[in-house]
Design an enzyme around this catalytic site. Sequence first.
Site, short mmCIF file in Angstrom:
data_model
loop_
_atom_site.label_atom_id
_atom_site.label_comp_id
_atom_site.label_asym_id
_atom_site.label_seq_id
_atom_site.Cartn_x
_atom_site.Cartn_y
_atom_site.Cartn_z
N PRO A 15 0.83 -1.22 0.00
CA PRO A 15 0.00 0.00 0.00
C PRO A 15 0.86 1.27 0.00
O PRO A 15 1.82 1.35 0.76
CB PRO A 15 -0.81 -0.13 1.30
CG PRO A 15 -0.10 -1.16 2.12
CD PRO A 15 0.59 -2.06 1.16
N TYR A 61 0.37 4.64 13.35
CA TYR A 61 -0.99 5.16 13.22
C TYR A 61 -1.86 4.58 14.34
O TYR A 61 -1.37 3.86 15.20
CB TYR A 61 -1.51 4.87 11.80
CG TYR A 61 -0.66 5.60 10.77
CD1 TYR A 61 -0.58 7.00 10.77
CD2 TYR A 61 0.12 4.90 9.85
CE1 TYR A 61 0.22 7.67 9.86
CE2 TYR A 61 0.93 5.58 8.93
CZ TYR A 61 0.98 6.96 8.94
OH TYR A 61 1.78 7.63 8.06
#
Length: 354
Positions: free
Chosen positions: A24, A181
């Site tokens: 990604p 994150y």
Amino acid sequence: MSITLFEPLTIRSVTFRNRIAVSPMCQYSSIDGFANDWHLVHLGSRAVGGAGLVMMEATAVSPEGRITPDDMGIWKDEHITFLQRITSFISAHGAVPGVQLAHAGRKASHASPWKGNKPLQDDTAWQTLAPSALKYKDTDPDSRVMSISDIQQLTRDFEAAAKRALAAGFRVIEIHAAHGYLLNEFLSPLSNNRTDDYGGSFENRIRILVEICEAVRTAMPADLPLFVRISATDWVDGGWTIEDSVQLAGVLKRHGVDLIDTSSGGNSPLQKIPVAPMYQTPFAERIKKETGILTGAVGLITTPAEANDIIAANKADMVLLAREFLRDPYFPLHAAKALGYDVNWPDQYTRAKK
Ligand SMILES: Cc1cc2nc3c(=O)[nH]c(=O)nc-3n(C[C@H](O)[C@H](O)[C@H](O)COP(=O)(O)O)c2cc1C
């Protein structure tokens, strides 16, 4: 005989034509979270280029979960239509379309890399969410510490995003729990000093990720794969460790996760990373060997031989390449030639195949 890079891999009912995945990669090219022609061409080219899995970038489950205002999102049904165009193109060219569902937590509300990469200051900024009042950098603005109802909402957001992703035609869902994150922030003691059910012990720090995996797995058909990307270590004393990752992978396996996409770092500016070719692969290998779960290796895998050796030596089940795919969208076609495999080229390109 060992398995090689071009041997298909089947997970649940999904067969990948080879073991090469597009890792990604944020494109910072969306408006209001929408995919557009850039994403169609970018992801489509890599499907044409022969990847087994094309994983779309970190895709925010809520607007405040974006790293930047330019991130991809999947928080409303209107996002689905263009994504269907992308997944259908990827599938038509023999690759499996996947999506990484994400929330950026305390690292949200930043400018895109080529717009300065700093916390937003102006009226485009928004209040970030975090497990605890612990900043990534001292100069970052304060985050709002998540309440139990925020945590429950986050689980619902991931679940709703997963349902939209399935409606859009994605056949692999990856939950982003790496790189500092939000979900990584809950896992690591460096960023989580909560004293409720979501902080303190290992079981409490992994709780939110387990609950989200359960919710997403339940929302998915049983024949589609669920991946989780983790940071196998914080690379900081006193932080999350590879031993924690092995233990987590065992728990996630029991909750229906099929593959651990094994990255590292990103949760502390104090990290000291011994960057070298394939430097994260030993983590994928260890998690695979100690838990029996499938793993993906990522990080500075740049040559056909490296990619093939990782698979042939059974260190991981899939290799994910990021920057090499930006340099060469046709990496799998070129790797096949270099390694002596005869793979199909798109009909339109066969006159160039030598
Ligand atoms: C432009 C760019 C964007 C990235 N965006 C993401 C992302 O959305 N999600 C993620 O998990 N990793 C992201 N990464 C990290 C990559 O997926 C990969 O883990 C990292 O670049 C190491 O692999 P490489 O050496 O093959 O580039 C990004 C990397 C690059 C270069």
